[in-house]
Design a protein around this motif. Structure first.
Motif, PDB file in Angstrom:
ATOM      1  N   VAL A  26      26.661   4.661 -45.162  1.00  0.00           N
ATOM      2  CA  VAL A  26      27.928   4.733 -44.429  1.00  0.00           C
ATOM      3  C   VAL A  26      27.674   5.136 -42.973  1.00  0.00           C
ATOM      4  O   VAL A  26      27.028   6.148 -42.702  1.00  0.00           O
ATOM      5  CB  VAL A  26      28.879   5.749 -45.093  1.00  0.00           C
ATOM      6  CG1 VAL A  26      30.104   5.998 -44.214  1.00  0.00           C
ATOM      7  CG2 VAL A  26      29.301   5.253 -46.470  1.00  0.00           C
ATOM      8  N   ALA A  71      34.549  10.756 -44.611  1.00  0.00           N
ATOM      9  CA  ALA A  71      33.324  10.577 -43.828  1.00  0.00           C
ATOM     10  C   ALA A  71      33.700  10.481 -42.351  1.00  0.00           C
ATOM     11  O   ALA A  71      34.168   9.442 -41.883  1.00  0.00           O
ATOM     12  CB  ALA A  71      32.577   9.320 -44.277  1.00  0.00           C
ATOM     13  N   HIS A  84      36.803   7.877 -37.456  1.00  0.00           N
ATOM     14  CA  HIS A  84      36.137   8.323 -36.228  1.00  0.00           C
ATOM     15  C   HIS A  84      37.148   9.110 -35.414  1.00  0.00           C
ATOM     16  O   HIS A  84      37.939   8.557 -34.638  1.00  0.00           O
ATOM     17  CB  HIS A  84      35.630   7.109 -35.436  1.00  0.00           C
ATOM     18  CG  HIS A  84      34.620   7.461 -34.386  1.00  0.00           C
ATOM     19  ND1 HIS A  84      33.302   7.714 -34.671  1.00  0.00           N
ATOM     20  CD2 HIS A  84      34.739   7.612 -33.037  1.00  0.00           C
ATOM     21  CE1 HIS A  84      32.643   7.985 -33.550  1.00  0.00           C
ATOM     22  NE2 HIS A  84      33.508   7.937 -32.550  1.00  0.00           N
ATOM     23  N   PHE A 114      36.007   2.083 -50.491  1.00  0.00           N
ATOM     24  CA  PHE A 114      35.913   2.638 -49.147  1.00  0.00           C
ATOM     25  C   PHE A 114      37.111   2.169 -48.332  1.00  0.00           C
ATOM     26  O   PHE A 114      37.463   0.981 -48.347  1.00  0.00           O
ATOM     27  CB  PHE A 114      34.623   2.181 -48.464  1.00  0.00           C
ATOM     28  CG  PHE A 114      33.367   2.658 -49.135  1.00  0.00           C
ATOM     29  CD1 PHE A 114      32.779   3.867 -48.782  1.00  0.00           C
ATOM     30  CD2 PHE A 114      32.765   1.891 -50.136  1.00  0.00           C
ATOM     31  CE1 PHE A 114      31.620   4.308 -49.395  1.00  0.00           C
ATOM     32  CE2 PHE A 114      31.602   2.321 -50.758  1.00  0.00           C
ATOM     33  CZ  PHE A 114      31.028   3.529 -50.388  1.00  0.00           C
ATOM     34  N   ASN A 118      31.490  16.036 -41.404  1.00  0.00           N
ATOM     35  CA  ASN A 118      31.086  15.419 -40.140  1.00  0.00           C
ATOM     36  C   ASN A 118      29.622  15.783 -39.892  1.00  0.00           C
ATOM     37  O   ASN A 118      29.304  16.942 -39.620  1.00  0.00           O
ATOM     38  CB  ASN A 118      31.957  15.925 -38.992  1.00  0.00           C
ATOM     39  CG  ASN A 118      31.666  15.210 -37.687  1.00  0.00           C
ATOM     40  OD1 ASN A 118      32.278  14.190 -37.388  1.00  0.00           O
ATOM     41  ND2 ASN A 118      30.732  15.728 -36.894  1.00  0.00           N
ATOM     42  N   ALA A 122      29.759   6.124 -39.711  1.00  0.00           N
ATOM     43  CA  ALA A 122      31.121   6.536 -39.343  1.00  0.00           C
ATOM     44  C   ALA A 122      31.399   6.396 -37.853  1.00  0.00           C
ATOM     45  O   ALA A 122      31.992   7.269 -37.217  1.00  0.00           O
ATOM     46  CB  ALA A 122      31.350   7.979 -39.790  1.00  0.00           C
ATOM     47  N   LEU A 160      36.606   6.488 -44.147  1.00  0.00           N
ATOM     48  CA  LEU A 160      35.787   6.520 -42.943  1.00  0.00           C
ATOM     49  C   LEU A 160      36.715   6.654 -41.737  1.00  0.00           C
ATOM     50  O   LEU A 160      37.619   5.838 -41.551  1.00  0.00           O
ATOM     51  CB  LEU A 160      34.956   5.243 -42.791  1.00  0.00           C
ATOM     52  CG  LEU A 160      33.694   5.093 -43.646  1.00  0.00           C
ATOM     53  CD1 LEU A 160      34.053   4.909 -45.125  1.00  0.00           C
ATOM     54  CD2 LEU A 160      32.874   3.893 -43.169  1.00  0.00           C
ATOM     55  N   HIS A 195      25.649   9.300 -45.520  1.00  0.00           N
ATOM     56  CA  HIS A 195      26.738   9.337 -44.547  1.00  0.00           C
ATOM     57  C   HIS A 195      26.165   9.810 -43.213  1.00  0.00           C
ATOM     58  O   HIS A 195      25.700  10.944 -43.084  1.00  0.00           O
ATOM     59  CB  HIS A 195      27.842  10.288 -45.031  1.00  0.00           C
ATOM     60  CG  HIS A 195      28.836  10.661 -43.960  1.00  0.00           C
ATOM     61  ND1 HIS A 195      29.563  11.840 -44.013  1.00  0.00           N
ATOM     62  CD2 HIS A 195      29.226  10.035 -42.816  1.00  0.00           C
ATOM     63  CE1 HIS A 195      30.340  11.912 -42.943  1.00  0.00           C
ATOM     64  NE2 HIS A 195      30.153  10.832 -42.203  1.00  0.00           N
ATOM     65  N   GLY A 255      26.532   9.100 -38.650  1.00  0.00           N
ATOM     66  CA  GLY A 255      27.423   8.618 -37.598  1.00  0.00           C
ATOM     67  C   GLY A 255      26.855   8.924 -36.227  1.00  0.00           C
ATOM     68  O   GLY A 255      25.875   9.660 -36.092  1.00  0.00           O
ATOM     69  N   GLY A 274      38.652   2.287 -44.357  1.00  0.00           N
ATOM     70  CA  GLY A 274      38.234   2.571 -42.994  1.00  0.00           C
ATOM     71  C   GLY A 274      39.349   2.443 -41.980  1.00  0.00           C
ATOM     72  O   GLY A 274      40.067   1.445 -41.965  1.00  0.00           O
TER      73      GLY A 274
END
Length: 433
Positions: free
Chosen positions: A47, A202, A174, A141, A218, A49, A172, A7, A9, A143
């Motif tokens: 993954v 995530a 953001h 998953f 995170n 993110a 997932l 994971h 990002g 998102g």
């Protein structure tokens, strides 16, 4: 049965920080380091993110960097699951983003929710097309990507539509929890209602690592997007699910060393004392040989002479040579003694200089704005002049927009745009009702 994943990002591929070619490659190297770790540890999923790219519009070299890493994962049959961050979304007026392109080329599964009449529609992923839910043996998953100020509402809609499953469920998202509430962040209670249906959240968006309730993770950005992040942990997560339990390990990433220090020159009576004090503080830095770090030196405090006499370029050249730095930035935030009490022109500092120094101080409090502080000061003064001259609103807006395009504060601009779009969508829904 064990299922493992990486994971990460906020990779921010394509960021040529300080207009540096080497920094452009740093963000690529950091991404490849995570890819190599995933391959070496034979994980099942990778993954991302959000904020895979630094800009919505990318150049061919940035696309090549992305494909380089994604190809390595594809060759090892590691499935990549991704969402768009605010930096990744399609430019306004364009239907597809570069993330859509990579999805169509089957480099990853892009989870992008669809909306009908302003409401979230949870639908299965279709190859090369998209969707918000993709399932594999033993794991699924979901998102949501970046939803800005609508995030709390989208989470509520997801809770209503997502059925509980015996399979491991990874969300997932953001966004930010208990942070950036004025820029699309959410409160913990906004997402807590999903805990009975989600095993692992995530997160991406915030560049600093944080974990909540052994459930929300995170990793932060693997490279320093801003010099102020130099003291923060940088890395990604290696997650393993087995026998109803999860094991989450934070793995430090490959990054260039960044050192940021502040020197208070208030006790200095002469210019040479300022230089000597700066040298003394810089000598205390723990710089590893051949690391070619980034060093930011912030000068603050009060001086009996005009602080503009401090030669920041001279300091930058000296530090760069002494420490073999890739980049050195010296920020002069010092103020002349007594200037904060001045109300009119005087022998120490005239009104224009005083106004500039006060504005510099305000903008310097926001570390991520330091590279553009002089332009922001000029903008503020120009806007003031236009207002005093009773200029039309269009002239003021044009001035602000021109600087917004010039500086790289793209994250703030995009967040504002997302909130405007969300407000318009909300108004439309009110009209329909």
């Amino acid at each position: 049965m064990t299922i493992s994943m990486i994971h990460c990002g906020d990779i921010h591929l394509g960021f040529d920080q300080y207009n540096s070619e080497e920094r452009f490659h740093d963000f690529h190297r950091s991404f490849l380091n995570i890819v190599d770790y995933a391959i070496e540890n034979r994980v099942d999923y990778f993954v991302i993110a959000g904020d895979f790219f630094n800009k919505r519009s990318i150049n061919p070299r940035t696309l090549s960097q992305a494909i380089d890493g994604l190809n390595r994962l594809r060759e090892k049959e590691i499935r990549v699951i991704a969402i768009e961050g605010n930096h990744d979304k399609a430019p306004y007026g364009q239907g597809d983003s570069w993330m859509d392109f990579l999805n169509q080329q089957e480099y990853f599964y892009l989870l992008n929710p669809r909306f009908e009449q302003g409401n979230l529609v949870l639908e299965p992923y279709e190859q090369k097309q998209g969707g918000s839910l993709v399932a594999f043996p033993g794991i699924r998953f979901v998102g949501l990507g970046y939803q800005g100020s609508m995030t709390a509402r989208r989470l509520s809609e997801l809770h209503e539509q997502l059925e509980k499953s015996e399979e491991i469920t990874v969300l997932l998202l953001h966004s930010a929890v208990n942070n950036l509430l004025h820029l699309g962040g959410i409160k913990y209670e906004d997402i807590a209602l999903l805990k009975e249906k989600i095993d692992y959240v995530a997160m991406g968006h915030i560049h600093q690592r944080y974990e909540l309730d052994h459930w929300i993770y995170n990793p932060g950005s693997p490279e320093c997007w801003d010099v102020g992040e130099g003291t923060k942990e940088k890395g990604f997560y290696h997650v393993a699910f087995a026998d109803g339990k999860k094991n989450v390990t934070f793995v430090p990433s490959l990054k260039r060393p960044v050192h940021s220090l502040a020197v208070n020159v208030s006790g200095c009576e002469e210019l040479d004392e300022v230089y000597a004090l700066c040298d003394e503080e810089v000598d205390k830095l723990d710089i590893k040989e051949d690391s070619r770090p980034i060093v930011q030196l912030i000068i603050k405090g009060y001086t009996p002479f005009n602080p503009l006499a401090i030669d920041t370029k001279l300091l930058e050249e000296k530090i760069a040579t002494t420490l073999d730095c890739l980049i050195v930035e010296v920020v002069n935030n010092a103020v002349m003694k007594g200037s904060h009490h001045a109300t009119s022109d005087g022998p120490e500092m005239n009104r224009d200089d005083l106004e500039r120094e006060v504005l510099r101080g305000l903008f310097m409090e926001k570390g991520n704005l330091s590279p553009w502080v002089d332009e922001l000061v000029d903008l503020s003064r120009n806007v003031k002049e236009l207002i005093l001259k009773e200029a039309d609103e269009q002239s003021v807006s044009a001035l602000v927009e021109s600087l917004a395009e010039k500086i790289v504060a793209e994250d703030l601009v995009q967040d504002c745009e997302e909130q405007v779009a969300a407000a318009m969508e909300s108004n439309d829904e009110g009209s329909e009702a």
